[in-house]
Design a protein around this motif. Structure first.
Motif, PDB file in Angstrom:
ATOM      1  N   PHE A   1       9.286  -6.357 -66.724  1.00 41.54           N
ATOM      2  CA  PHE A   1       9.208  -5.405 -65.654  1.00 41.54           C
ATOM      3  C   PHE A   1       7.717  -5.266 -65.418  1.00 41.54           C
ATOM      4  CE2 PHE A   1       7.561  -1.543 -63.906  1.00 41.54           C
ATOM      5  CZ  PHE A   1       8.504  -1.253 -62.812  1.00 41.54           C
ATOM      6  N   THR A   2       6.583  -5.190 -66.041  1.00 43.23           N
ATOM      7  CA  THR A   2       5.312  -5.009 -65.615  1.00 43.23           C
ATOM      8  C   THR A   2       4.661  -6.493 -65.196  1.00 43.23           C
ATOM      9  OG1 THR A   2       5.159  -3.388 -67.402  1.00 43.23           O
ATOM     10  CG2 THR A   2       3.281  -4.416 -66.648  1.00 43.23           C
ATOM     11  N   LYS A   3       4.974  -7.651 -65.979  1.00 42.43           N
ATOM     12  CA  LYS A   3       4.797  -8.767 -65.579  1.00 42.43           C
ATOM     13  C   LYS A   3       5.235  -9.342 -64.285  1.00 42.43           C
ATOM     14  CE  LYS A   3       3.575 -11.020 -70.011  1.00 42.43           C
ATOM     15  NZ  LYS A   3       2.144 -11.552 -69.860  1.00 42.43           N
ATOM     16  N   GLY A   4       6.689  -9.053 -64.082  1.00 39.41           N
ATOM     17  CA  GLY A   4       7.212  -9.242 -62.872  1.00 39.41           C
ATOM     18  C   GLY A   4       6.592  -8.607 -61.535  1.00 39.41           C
ATOM     19  N   LEU A   5       6.348  -7.346 -61.716  1.00 38.67           N
ATOM     20  CA  LEU A   5       5.721  -6.497 -60.656  1.00 38.67           C
ATOM     21  C   LEU A   5       4.203  -6.995 -60.281  1.00 38.67           C
ATOM     22  CD1 LEU A   5       6.137  -4.191 -58.831  1.00 38.67           C
ATOM     23  CD2 LEU A   5       5.188  -2.603 -60.353  1.00 38.67           C
ATOM     24  N   ALA A   6       3.625  -7.238 -61.272  1.00 36.91           N
ATOM     25  CA  ALA A   6       2.480  -7.674 -61.314  1.00 36.91           C
ATOM     26  C   ALA A   6       2.360  -9.037 -60.641  1.00 36.91           C
ATOM     27  CB  ALA A   6       1.385  -7.949 -62.644  1.00 36.91           C
TER      28      ALA A   6
ATOM     29  N   HIS B   1      12.249  -5.391 -55.735  1.00 37.19           N
ATOM     30  CA  HIS B   1      11.370  -6.802 -56.070  1.00 37.19           C
ATOM     31  C   HIS B   1      12.395  -7.650 -56.769  1.00 37.19           C
ATOM     32  CE1 HIS B   1       7.450  -5.307 -54.350  1.00 37.19           C
ATOM     33  NE2 HIS B   1       7.657  -4.282 -54.997  1.00 37.19           N
ATOM     34  N   GLU B   2      13.397  -7.347 -56.920  1.00 36.05           N
ATOM     35  CA  GLU B   2      14.317  -8.288 -57.765  1.00 36.05           C
ATOM     36  C   GLU B   2      13.762  -8.838 -59.141  1.00 36.05           C
ATOM     37  OE1 GLU B   2      15.599 -11.162 -55.031  1.00 36.05           O
ATOM     38  OE2 GLU B   2      16.854  -9.860 -54.098  1.00 36.05           O
ATOM     39  N   ILE B   3      13.347  -7.717 -59.757  1.00 39.52           N
ATOM     40  CA  ILE B   3      12.801  -8.073 -61.288  1.00 39.52           C
ATOM     41  C   ILE B   3      13.503  -7.956 -62.074  1.00 39.52           C
ATOM     42  CG2 ILE B   3      11.028  -7.234 -63.040  1.00 39.52           C
ATOM     43  CD1 ILE B   3       9.417  -5.882 -60.482  1.00 39.52           C
ATOM     44  N   ASP B   4      13.756  -9.183 -62.929  1.00 35.38           N
ATOM     45  CA  ASP B   4      14.742  -9.560 -63.780  1.00 35.38           C
ATOM     46  C   ASP B   4      14.388  -8.704 -65.188  1.00 35.38           C
ATOM     47  OD1 ASP B   4      16.730 -10.313 -65.637  1.00 35.38           O
ATOM     48  OD2 ASP B   4      16.128 -12.346 -65.891  1.00 35.38           O
ATOM     49  N   CYS B   5      14.652  -7.759 -65.533  1.00 35.64           N
ATOM     50  CA  CYS B   5      14.223  -6.846 -66.757  1.00 35.64           C
ATOM     51  C   CYS B   5      15.207  -6.083 -67.543  1.00 35.64           C
ATOM     52  CB  CYS B   5      12.822  -6.080 -66.453  1.00 35.64           C
ATOM     53  SG  CYS B   5      13.271  -4.689 -65.172  1.00 35.64           S
ATOM     54  N   GLY B   6      16.571  -6.565 -67.075  1.00 36.38           N
ATOM     55  CA  GLY B   6      17.716  -5.689 -67.934  1.00 36.38           C
ATOM     56  C   GLY B   6      17.356  -4.352 -67.628  1.00 36.38           C
ATOM     57  N   PHE B   7      17.113  -3.702 -66.502  1.00 37.15           N
ATOM     58  CA  PHE B   7      17.137  -2.193 -66.159  1.00 37.15           C
ATOM     59  C   PHE B   7      18.584  -1.932 -66.209  1.00 37.15           C
ATOM     60  CE2 PHE B   7      17.603   1.433 -63.742  1.00 37.15           C
ATOM     61  CZ  PHE B   7      16.359   2.077 -64.059  1.00 37.15           C
ATOM     62  N   VAL B   8      18.844  -0.774 -66.932  1.00 37.87           N
ATOM     63  CA  VAL B   8      20.167  -0.104 -67.146  1.00 37.87           C
ATOM     64  C   VAL B   8      20.126   1.365 -67.172  1.00 37.87           C
ATOM     65  CG1 VAL B   8      20.450  -0.923 -69.417  1.00 37.87           C
ATOM     66  CG2 VAL B   8      22.684  -0.547 -68.079  1.00 37.87           C
ATOM     67  N   ARG B   9      21.205   1.995 -66.424  1.00 36.37           N
ATOM     68  CA  ARG B   9      21.194   3.273 -66.720  1.00 36.37           C
ATOM     69  C   ARG B   9      21.912   3.532 -67.831  1.00 36.37           C
ATOM     70  NH1 ARG B   9      18.045   7.269 -63.851  1.00 36.37           N
ATOM     71  NH2 ARG B   9      17.462   6.420 -61.871  1.00 36.37           N
ATOM     72  N   CYS B  10      21.600   4.581 -68.744  1.00 33.91           N
ATOM     73  CA  CYS B  10      22.314   4.775 -70.076  1.00 33.91           C
ATOM     74  C   CYS B  10      21.942   6.109 -70.433  1.00 33.91           C
ATOM     75  CB  CYS B  10      21.889   3.987 -71.067  1.00 33.91           C
ATOM     76  SG  CYS B  10      20.021   4.064 -71.406  1.00 33.91           S
TER      77      CYS B  10
END
Lengths: 490, 112
Positions: A171-176, A106-115
């Motif tokens: 993330f939650t607002k973007g997905l909603a 969904h191309e949600i801009d939420c700074g998701f990063v593997r760490c």
């Protein structure tokens, strides 16, 4: 007032309030990450969903969390047998993958990063590290040791690579925002005031929602359930401030030493912020909640050179008596589903709950259904916690005794709250910054315990099951459905 | 021992009467008083039962009625907590049974 860094960084997304009665296949109460992920899973399976949020999407527990996603569990991992540990961690790993796929899809801009996920200790041989290594081994997760990940001396650590972190609110607002459609109607400012499990009807101020299935994605189920006797409500605090670039690498850093701190980095607007979470206590049991923020701020300053603290927030979590969440059918009705007891591991459990609840509704088998069944018989090891909860409940009720709270009004300073006796009634009185008094009944509308003033949040918190109210008595969170009754001092 | 039981049960009755008045007026019943009422009543019943078992001299009908009233009281409290209000009819019934038991106990105590 407290505001989380996620709330500060969130893009404005808004939805209308429900203004008429509607029907849906599934009604979801609560639009935090659990509710929104459930909505996604159900729409994906062709069901029509209505999501009802009392406030704004994601801005309650989700918007006050840490934003960490990891396969391991922080709760009672020593008590889990190897099979359970492997099953649970595998499901949690899949939950992190699910969120990553949604972010990408969904191309949600939420700074998701593997760490990496890191648990560190100041001394070698810490038992918590041994537990973590054992749990990771049972779950088939490779671990390594590193002592140079933090800007202060660390004697030992357990590192699990490939975990993740993100901005939970974006993330939650973007997905909603991407889900909202005729198949997924999302309503904000729509508080559910009654739940009729027989008729499968939810009552809100301006309209009812009739649904074949009801999901209570409200962190703890609304209403009076026996399940609440197995859940301990706790509050945990978070602070954030700018930190020099390079002080910390991306990662989830948990201290095994007491007091517990969870630390992470968050990059926002070309600045690096340090997020510190900790200072947990049972809801309604801390007289000086400002002390919790002060402790975290001191830790951030001394260990990372963070000053000033720009954001501070707190969130509630609910720990189950056996350390496992409750996800599935409620004892109230086969058509009422709950997802609770996530402890402080909630964001990842939301990704476990969504497919599991969708499986229950669409009658598919799920390997975790029995283990996480809310109606499972409590383990013997859980008896102590259940007994302690019962004792808390009795103590909360016993406080409702005339004569215990004989304070006077003139000594109530601005910003303070106090319980006062008026005849046989208990009043919860708050004086706001302008000097005006706000008077409500001190009797919690859930199970009639006496509420407790929370100085830092300026809320009335119930120590029994964690219901929280504004100074004016409006329900903020917890199992209570009704507001505190308005009262006069005279 | 019988006198101790009587004192405990009279104290419980006074607390219970205040709760009943509040409930019938539609007011909130302080749960601290409800718990105190329950603890006093339970203690009184235990002492009364012990008197019967040890001394062999106690009004058994009164004891039986107190046990029934206690069970009713537990139901009243449970329903109050579950539903958010005292079931008035049940509360009155609970009170009348307890009052009858207390009257029998007082009569027995005077007649000793």
């Amino acid at each position: 007032m407290p505001k989380s860094i996620w709330q500060a960084a969130a893009q404005p997304v808004s939805f209308d309030a429900l203004e008429r009665s509607i029907k849906a296949d599934v009604a979801i109460v609560g639009a935090g990450i659990t509710g929104v992920l459930c909505a996604h899973a159900l729409v994906d399976r062709g069901l029509r969903v209505a999501v009802l949020e009392a406030g704004r999407v994601g801005e309650s527990s989700t918007g006050n969390s840490t934003g960490n996603l990891y396969a391991l569990v922080g709760e009672r991992h020593g008590a889990l047998d190897r099979k359970a540990a492997a099953q649970l961690c595998a499901a949690r790993g899949q939950a992190v993958d699910l969120i990553e796929n949604l972010v990408e899809g969904h191309e949600i801009d939420c700074g998701f990063v593997r760490c990496p996920w890191v648990m560190h200790a100041s001394q070698a041989g810490h038992p918590a590290l041994a537990d973590a290594r054992e749990l990771a081994a049972a779950a088939g997760l490779p671990t390594r040791r590193a002592t140079d990940l933090l800007p202060f001396p660390v004697a030992d650590s357990v590192v699990v690579d490939g975990q993740a972190q993100f901005d939970p609110l974006r993330f939650t607002k973007g997905l909603a925002a991407r889900l909202a459609s005729d198949e997924c109607r999302i309503y904000e400012a729509t508080r559910v005031t009654d739940i009729d499990v027989e008729d499968r009807r939810l009552t809100t101020r301006l309209g009812d929602v009739h649904a074949e299935w009801i999901i209570l994605a409200t962190h703890t189920p609304k209403g009076r359930l026996l399940l609440h006797a197995e859940l301990t409500p706790n509050r945990e605090y978070g602070v954030a401030g700018q930190v020099k670039s390079g002080v910390l690498r991306p990662g989830i850093f948990w201290s095994a030493d007491a007091p517990f701190h969870s630390v992470r980095l968050y990059e926002w607007q070309q600045r690096s912020y340090l997020v510190v979470v900790g200072a947990e206590h049972r809801t309604g049991a801390e007289d000086d909640t400002d002390r919790c923020y002060a402790e975290l701020a001191q830790f951030a300053r001394e260990r990372f050179g963070v000053t000033p603290i720009e954001y501070r927030w707190s969130a509630q979590n609910y720990r189950s008596a056996d350390g496992l969440p409750f996800i599935g059918r409620s004892a109230q009705s086969d058509h009422v589903l709950v997802a609770t007891g996530f402890a402080a591991d909630g964001l990842t459990y939301a990704g476990v709950a969504a497919p599991l609840l969708a499986d229950v509704i669409t009658r598919r088998d799920n390997a975790l259904a029995d283990r996480l069944d809310p109606q499972r018989r409590p383990a013997l090891a859980a008896a102590k916690t259940i007994g302690a909860e019962a004792a808390h409940m009795i103590a909360g009720l016993a406080h409702d005794l005339p004569g215990l709270d004989r304070g006077d009004m003139p000594s109530l300073a601005r910003g303070e709250g106090r319980i006062l006796d008026r005849g046989t009634q208990k009043l919860a009185v708050h004086r706001d910054d302008a000097g005006s008094l706000h008077v409500v009944s001190a009797v919690c509308t859930h199970m009639q315990c006496i509420v407790h003033w929370n100085t830092a949040e300026r809320t009335w918190d119930c120590p029994c099951h964690g219901s929280r109210f504004t100074p004016d008595g409006k329900v903020l969170e917890g199992p209570a459905l009704a507001d505190l009754a308005q009262r006069d001092l005279d | 021992m019988l006198t101790v039981a009587l004192v405990l049960l009279i104290a419980a009755a006074l607390a219970g009467a205040s709760l009943l008045v509040l409930a019938l007026r539609g007011r909130h019943t302080p749960k601290g008083i409800a718990l105190l009422h329950g603890v006093l009543a339970a203690a009184g019943i235990v002492v009364l039962a012990a008197t019967w078992l040890v001394v062999g001299e106690a009004p058994r009908l009164a004891l039986g009625l107190f046990v029934i009233a206690a069970a009713g009281g537990a139901v009243v409290l449970a329903l109050d907590l579950r539903r958010g209000g005292v079931p008035r009819l049940l509360a009155v019934g609970h009170g009348l049974i307890a009052l009858a038991a207390l009257a029998l106990l007082v009569r027995f105590w005077i007649a000793r």
